[in-house]
Design an enzyme around this catalytic site. Structure first.
Site, mmCIF file in Angstrom:
data_model
loop_
_atom_site.group_PDB
_atom_site.id
_atom_site.type_symbol
_atom_site.label_atom_id
_atom_site.label_comp_id
_atom_site.label_asym_id
_atom_site.label_seq_id
_atom_site.Cartn_x
_atom_site.Cartn_y
_atom_site.Cartn_z
ATOM 1 N N GLY A 94 0.700 -1.159 -0.009
ATOM 2 C CA GLY A 94 0.099 0.127 0.052
ATOM 3 C C GLY A 94 0.972 1.432 0.153
ATOM 4 N N GLN A 125 2.991 9.938 1.583
ATOM 5 C CA GLN A 125 4.188 9.137 1.405
ATOM 6 C C GLN A 125 4.996 9.682 0.305
ATOM 7 O OE1 GLN A 125 2.408 5.212 2.390
ATOM 8 N NE2 GLN A 125 4.349 4.900 3.222
ATOM 9 N N CYS A 151 5.821 -0.150 7.200
ATOM 10 C CA CYS A 151 5.390 0.967 6.470
ATOM 11 C C CYS A 151 6.681 1.433 5.590
ATOM 12 C CB CYS A 151 5.032 2.168 7.375
ATOM 13 S SG CYS A 151 4.470 3.609 6.479
ATOM 14 N N LEU A 152 6.709 1.862 4.284
ATOM 15 C CA LEU A 152 7.831 2.204 3.556
ATOM 16 C C LEU A 152 8.333 3.580 3.997
ATOM 17 C CD1 LEU A 152 6.063 1.592 -0.122
ATOM 18 C CD2 LEU A 152 7.673 -0.051 1.206
ATOM 19 N N HIS A 167 -4.238 0.860 7.814
ATOM 20 C CA HIS A 167 -3.106 1.455 7.522
ATOM 21 C C HIS A 167 -2.882 2.745 6.800
ATOM 22 C CE1 HIS A 167 1.531 1.040 7.954
ATOM 23 N NE2 HIS A 167 1.260 1.817 6.886
ATOM 24 N N GLU A 168 -3.195 2.559 5.584
ATOM 25 C CA GLU A 168 -3.181 3.670 4.684
ATOM 26 C C GLU A 168 -3.981 4.911 4.688
ATOM 27 O OE1 GLU A 168 -0.814 3.407 2.661
ATOM 28 O OE2 GLU A 168 -0.236 1.328 3.011
ATOM 29 N N HIS A 190 -2.451 7.236 7.124
ATOM 30 C CA HIS A 190 -1.494 8.379 6.443
ATOM 31 C C HIS A 190 -2.257 9.529 6.086
ATOM 32 C CE1 HIS A 190 2.239 6.177 6.451
ATOM 33 N NE2 HIS A 190 1.649 5.089 5.993
#
Ligand code: NI
Length: 188
Positions: A45, A50, A98-99, A140-141, A144
């Site tokens: 994701g 991000q 997470c990226l 999670h997304e 953000h």
């Protein structure tokens, strides 16, 4: 085009993102760049903050989870201006990564079921119910877009123990094989 991923500590990750209109400039290209960036960094994701865009948009492809979680098979979607309208009381603990926080993962407790209202890449409205790994990745997304990352949801004691690790990430002292923007990187 692969875009650099913003690392933990960058102010854009703390901002509440803004809704967008169908005429948002370059939207289809942006969506395609976000998928490309996500695949390149082996994420499931990616949310627009991000890649340093404070807009309410995220992309998901949870397919890599399908062996353990069959519901992830073919779960590839674009979410625009989403709103989680309902969530279960029941929770589920799952280890998230997470990226924007490379080389770490933590157990996070979240509602196990959600209902989400959103627009797809063609601005068609949907309201859908998810559970399991799909509900997890969506939440999670979605965080953000609300200016949160998953470490904001771990116990305060645990977060304190992660302080050095988090500082190292924001300063770029971390091993990562995709391009990132480190907010606190010092000149050497
Ligand atoms: Ni993330």
């Amino acid at each position: 085009m692969i875009l650099p991923v913003v690392a933990y500590g960058h102010p854009v990750l703390k901002r509440v993102a803004e809704e967008i209109e169908p005429n948002y400039p370059g939207l289809q290209q942006l969506i395609s760049d976000m998928f490309e960036t996500m695949y390149h960094s082996e994420g499931v994701g990616l949310a627009a903050p991000q890649i340093n865009k404070s807009i309410r948009l995220f992309v998901i492809d949870a397919d890599p989870f399908q062996e353990t979680y069959p519901e992830a098979k073919g779960f590839k979607k674009v979410f625009i201006n989403p709103e989680i309208v309902e969530h279960s009381e029941e929770t589920w603990t799952f280890r998230e990564g997470c990226l924007s926080l490379p080389d770490m993962n933590e157990e996070v407790v979240r509602p196990s079921k959600i209902t989400i209202n959103y627009l797809d890449e063609n601005f068609v409205e949907h309201e859908e119910e998810y559970d399991g790994i799909c509900a997890r990745v969506i939440q999670h997304e979605y965080d953000h877009l609300e200016g949160k990352v998953y470490v904001d949801r771990v116990a305060p004691m645990r977060k304190m123990m992660l302080k050095n690790k988090l500082r190292n990430i924001s300063e770029g002292n971390v091993l990562v094989d995709y391009k990132m923007i480190f907010p606190a990187k010092k000149r050497r």
